[in-house]
Structure formats: structure tokens, C-alpha cells
Enzyme design. Structure first.
Site, PDB file in Angstrom:
ATOM      1  N   ASP A   1     -81.126  27.320  61.336  1.00 49.10           N
ATOM      2  CA  ASP A   1     -80.252  26.463  60.538  1.00 49.10           C
ATOM      3  C   ASP A   1     -80.985  25.209  60.063  1.00 49.10           C
ATOM      4  OD1 ASP A   1     -77.929  25.969  59.184  1.00 49.10           O
ATOM      5  OD2 ASP A   1     -76.670  25.682  60.936  1.00 49.10           O
TER       6      ASP A   1
ATOM      7  N   HIS B   1     -71.344  32.237  55.079  1.00 46.75           N
ATOM      8  CA  HIS B   1     -71.805  30.953  55.626  1.00 46.75           C
ATOM      9  C   HIS B   1     -70.693  29.914  55.517  1.00 46.75           C
ATOM     10  CE1 HIS B   1     -73.872  27.048  55.567  1.00 46.75           C
ATOM     11  NE2 HIS B   1     -74.837  27.621  56.229  1.00 46.75           N
TER      12      HIS B   1
END
Lengths: 360, 360
Positions: free
Chosen positions: B315, B189
Site C-alpha cells: 500500500d 479498492h
């Protein structure tokens, strides 16, 4: 097979192939770079990039070194074998941008004179873009005016950062104003990341054209957009190679997150712009396929920025692959789209003389 | 209109929407970050990222702050309104990676326990990924084994650099070996670029999710590939968000220029790999649409890496836009492709229990 396909006659084919980001250098610039390498001048990114190409004995480095300084049989032979009819030459990266102010001014002038002579000698095959010494903006403007007005060069080449400085800085605005006034495009070409941000890229061997180039250049283009350069100079035309250095892929996210930053006031330097970032890509930017000949990114980028803004480039001598020309010929374009991609958009963006270059 | 479309019943719709990169944090981690901000610990990238979200009074920062710590009504309400049926939660960036070795170990354990409880309490709605304290690899392996084996977590989250260090370094290999042995994916990430390369990004307000995130994360993934991590651990599975952090766009050029570097011997660290860079993307990497809901990049990326490797993510709370769900529903998929994108690929990659989550 591939060669037979790509070396057809332009008249029969229906268009010229105009390659728009073709690297070249006078021997004098190569020599000055080599001197700086030996003298350990110029910084890490410069040494990584030019140290390799001026000193390595590898077949690739030799090919690049010999190709760069050629505008005669060697290059013309490669153009013919690769099916390129016309090349827009420019001083290869990092251009004048590692030289002292005085040397940059002199080398820009020398490069422009030399390139203009090449174009005069062979107008069917060659056009050229100007170089300037960026750190002396007043002289840079005069040199650009001379290179365009007197010498007939067709745009201005910048190889990304100028010793760590970028075109969002006010010191460079007179040159942008001159581009707009002269109506010539600014070609923003890669260089290795500036020395303040190169370390992690360099240590991994990823600072060059494999990856660092596109980070550096997309960062530069984005800084220009978000700092408001195109609000100040709304008619400034910028060309990006390598399929827009990746920015078209990020269009949605750039707009979304930039909008969020504007609303939250997270950064003083991030301000509301006249348009979305995507709109600057669609209205101020043209894009070439240098080093990015794969059909999918080309088709994708056309959808994001507009089919009339994406044109052909080879990136000789760094990418000299006749198979890449065939790859781009295989894109399922209509005849008119293919003609635009290989010929007409370049003529419009760089203001080429259709008769002189033998356009179809 | 949009909401009516996206909030259909999963059975009627024919699939769950599983959001695969959903940010979360225990309050204790948020508090420790806030303490570090006040104490001026943690470095420039950390302050840029977390300083904003822990202290700003902007509507966006408040929304993010409140969303991050929620796994109850607030988040469930947003999931329902956004049409998300199941969320795979993970400790938000920068995770434990700014803490001391001891604090990182403790906070990883706390985070894993807390997340496991959330998932046990609501297995239909939540799965989770593990955190570890990376700088103590031996304990990290044990914690990962506990988090997966005892707690039922479904993968390992890494928020890019670990105080400027990357997974190509041998000190982290035991953790990669454990991921491979446990057959859980490593989710790589974003974080702000490491402090050695952040300056130009930061000064322009471009170090965060607008741009710096993707530079940092694609650099990390590429370092892993080019250093041979996937030759050493050929069954290691890695997930990249944000449409592969741009790497699919560059596939051709990465292969071409990497090949050139291998042949020329330009860098000692660049070596011939078992496969092309594109092949690692096609064989070791899965990709989510976090923050990249636009149809074109999704369709493009499927063509480069394979349709069976690209899946949905929201997200949340950084991107909470029901319109983005509708945008992805509008992609011209076949019913089977749509089901794979929203449900089945996530079940396979993270090893989710179809019955427990109520898969269709």
C-alpha cells in the site's frame, strides 16, 4: 447428539452458561413501536428494523416477536433446550431511542420496573440491564441510579444512535459519568445506521443485522474512543457484542491511520489520545459472542483484546441455535478458559451475585 | 536489524516479494484533481481525501504526494529499502471516478499508456493494472481490451463507488463481462464513503483510511455478492485489499443473517443465491494484506477464505514501513506458504510473467 452435549448439569459441566446479550421487551414498548409504524413515525431505519418484526408473518419474525416479550415458559424452555442457565436481559433495539423525550422517560421506567420484577421472580435464571431516556440526561442519571441502586439492574443498555446522535456529544456525558460512578457497564448494542447514512445500506437490503448493524455500532464505539470519551472517563466500562463489532480485526490499521491523522493534522476533531485505540479496546472494552459463535473470530478476538475480556452471549431470540452453543463448546479452551468464557467474566463485568445465580 | 533481514537477495531468500496494491498516479491526474479541488468540484468525499493529499504541507501528505507520481529512483529506492522486488501499480483512489465522462475516458487512456511504458521500461520491477472510464461502459470495455491485450496490463482497478453508483448496477455489467472474458482480476479498492452516507463518518474525521474506506469497500463487495453479480459471472475474479475489507471476520454472521432474510422475505432485493456468502469469498475473491500487516488478521483470514487466496501488498506510499515487511516475514509460515504469500499467488492471480519479473 448436540443437545445431549449442551444440556448437561452445570455442576457436572463445571460452570454456568451465562448469556449476556439477550433481547427482551415489555408488550407496552412493542405496542408503542407498532403504533408508530402505523402512524409512519420514527424514520427509515426504525421502520426497516421494527416494521419487519412487528408486522411480518414470516416464521422468523413471529419467533422473534413471541420470544422478545417472554420471560416465562417459552423463553425458559428455549434456554433449557439451548443449554443457557442464566440470561442477562435488556430492552431490545432500538429501545427507547425512537420515542419522544416524555415517552422515552416513561418507557424506560416501565421497562426497568418490569425487568426488575422478572429478575426478582427468578434470580437464578435472569438478570437485567437498565434503559434510560437519553435525551433528558438529568432524568436519565436519576433513572439509572434508581434502576441500579433500588432495582438491582446490572448495567445500562444503549442501542447505538439516539435519533442520529452519539455518545461523543457532551449532552450525554452525565450518563457516562453516572455509569462510571455506579461502576456498571454500558452495553453498546446495534441499531440500523442513522437516517443520514442509511440509504445505500437500505437500498441493498443490508441495513440490518447482516451488515448495517455492525457498521453503525463500530462507528459509534470508534467515535467515542477518538473523541476522547475514555480519556475523560478512564474507568468507564463498555461492552460490545458481535465480537466487538469488528473493531478487533482492524486494531493495527486503526492505530496506524489514527496516528497518521494526528501527525498530519488532517481533521480538527482528530486529536492525540492518552492511549492507542487498541489499548482502549484492551482496557475499557469487554466483548461478547452474540451472533458470532464461530470459533475462529472468538479465538482471534481474544488474542487482540485479551482472553479475560471475551464472553458468551446468544442474542436470543434473533439467534436461537443450540448448534451455536455446541460450536462454542467445541473451542479448544482449557477448562479454566471455558469457565471464564461462559461464566466468570460475565459475573465480574456485570457484578452478578454468584450465590443467587447458582454459579459453580 | 530489520533492514538486514528484509533486504536479502531474492534467490537466497527463495522468493520475490511482490507488492500487489501499490498506488501511483500520472502528474496529469493529480493536476486535474487539484484543479477540481480549487474549483470546488467533486463532492465531499473527494475533497476530504484528495484535498488533503494535494494541498497539505504535513510530512505525511508530502511523502504521499511525491511517492504517488514516482516510478523512478524515489520509488525504486523505497522498494529496495523496504525489500519489495516487484510492485503492481495502479491509479490511486479515487482514480477516474470523479471526472466527467469525457475526462474519465481520456485520463484512463493516458494513465494506461503511461503505466504500460513504466512496465515496459522496467519489467522486472513493475506491473500495472488498467483504469477505465466507468460511466461509458462501451468505451470502458474497449479500453480494458486495449490495456490488457495491447499494453499488457494485468487487471482492472476500481476505487469503489462511481459517483455513488456500484457494480451491482446493470450499466456496469459489460465491464465485468469483459474482465471475465479477458480473465483479468478486478481489484476493488477503497474510496471515501459515497456522499449520501459520508456525513457521520466525515464529521468525526473517520471517513478515510482509518475506517470509512473499509465500510465503503466492504459494502460495495457485499452488494455485488448479494445482488448476484457472481451468479451472473461465476468466473469473475475479484481482489480485495486490507484483509478483505473485514468481510472474512463477518463470514458466519453474513451467512446466518442473509439466510434469515431470504427465508423471511424481508427485502425484495435480497434473494436466494447460488452459494453462501462465505463461498463467494472462498471461490471468487482473493485478498491482499495492504495496510493490514499484523500477523493475526492474516492468519485468521487464511483460515476463512483459504491459504491460497491471501497475498502480500504494501500500500505504498500510504503505508511505507519496512517494519511491516519484517512483521509479515515473522508469520510462522512454512517456506512454501511464505513463498506463496509473497510471490506465487500474485503471479497466478495477475498472470505475471515469471521470467520477466525474475521469479524464484
Amino acid at each position: 447428539m448436540t443437545n445431549i452435549e449442551i444440556t448437561t448439569d452445570p455442576a457436572e459441566r463445571g460452570y454456568l452458561r451465562i448469556a449476556t446479550e439477550e433481547a427482551w421487551s415489555p408488550q407496552e414498548v412493542m405496542d408503542e413501536w407498532a403504533r408508530m409504524i402505523r402512524a409512519d413515525e420514527g424514520g427509515q431505519g426504525f421502520h426497516s428494523l421494527i416494521g419487519h418484526y412487528t408486522t411480518s408473518d414470516s416464521a422468523r419474525a413471529r419467533f422473534v416477536r413471541e420470544g422478545l416479550v417472554s420471560a416465562d415458559e417459552l423463553r425458559l424452555g428455549h434456554m433449557a433446550a439451548g443449554g443457557v442457565d442464566h440470561a442477562i436481559l435488556s430492552l431490545t433495539s432500538p429501545g427507547t431511542q425512537v420515542f419522544s423525550v416524555d415517552t422515552a422517560r416513561e418507557m424506560a421506567r416501565l421497562s426497568n420496573d418490569c425487568l426488575a420484577e422478572i429478575c426478582r421472580d427468578n434470580p437464578q435464571r435472569f438478570s437485567g440491564m437498565a434503559s434510560v431516556g437519553w435525551e433528558d440526561a438529568g432524568t436519565a442519571v436519576k433513572e439509572l441510579e434508581r434502576a441500579v441502586g433500588d432495582l438491582g439492574l446490572k448495567g445500562l443498555m444503549l442501542n447505538s444512535h439516539i435519533k442520529g446522535h452519539y455518545l461523543d456529544e457532551q449532552q450525554f456525558w452525565p450518563v457516562l459519568e453516572a455509569c462510571e460512578a455506579l461502576d456498571v457497564p454500558l452495553y453498546l448494542h446495534p441499531q440500523t445506521p442513522n437516517d443520514d447514512i442509511i440509504s445505500t445500506f437500505y437500498d441493498a437490503g443490508l441495513d440490518g443485522s447482516v451488515f448495517g448493524f455492525q457498521v453503525e455500532t463500530s462507528l459509534h464505539a470508534l467515535k467515542m474512543i477518538t473523541s476522547g470519551v475514555f480519556d475523560r472517563y478512564p474507568n468507564l466500562r463498555m461492552v460490545l457484542g458481535h465480537m466487538g463489532e469488528g473493531l478487533p480485526f482492524w486494531a493495527y490499521r486503526l492505530d496506524y491511520m489514527h496516528g497518521g491523522m494526528v501527525r498530519s493534522g488532517r481533521y480538527e476533531v482528530i486529536k492525540k489520545l492518552d492511549r492507542t485505540i487498541t489499548e482502549y479496546l484492551q482496557q475499557n472494552v469487554w466483548i461478547t459472542s452474540s451472533g458470532m459463535p464461530a470459533p475462529e473470530p472468538i479465538l482471534f478476538t481474544r488474542k487482540v483484546v485479551g482472553a479475560d475480556r471475551v464472553m458468551y452471549a446468544m442474542d436470543y431470540p434473533y439467534n436461537y441455535e443450540p448448534a451455536e452453543v455446541a460450536m462454542q463448546e467445541s473451542i479448544p479452551f482449557t477448562p479454566a478458559e471455558r469457565k471464564a468464557f461462559f461464566q466468570d467474566i460475565a459475573i465480574d463485568v456485570f457484578g452478578l451475585d454468584r450465590d443467587a445465580i447458582g454459579a459453580v
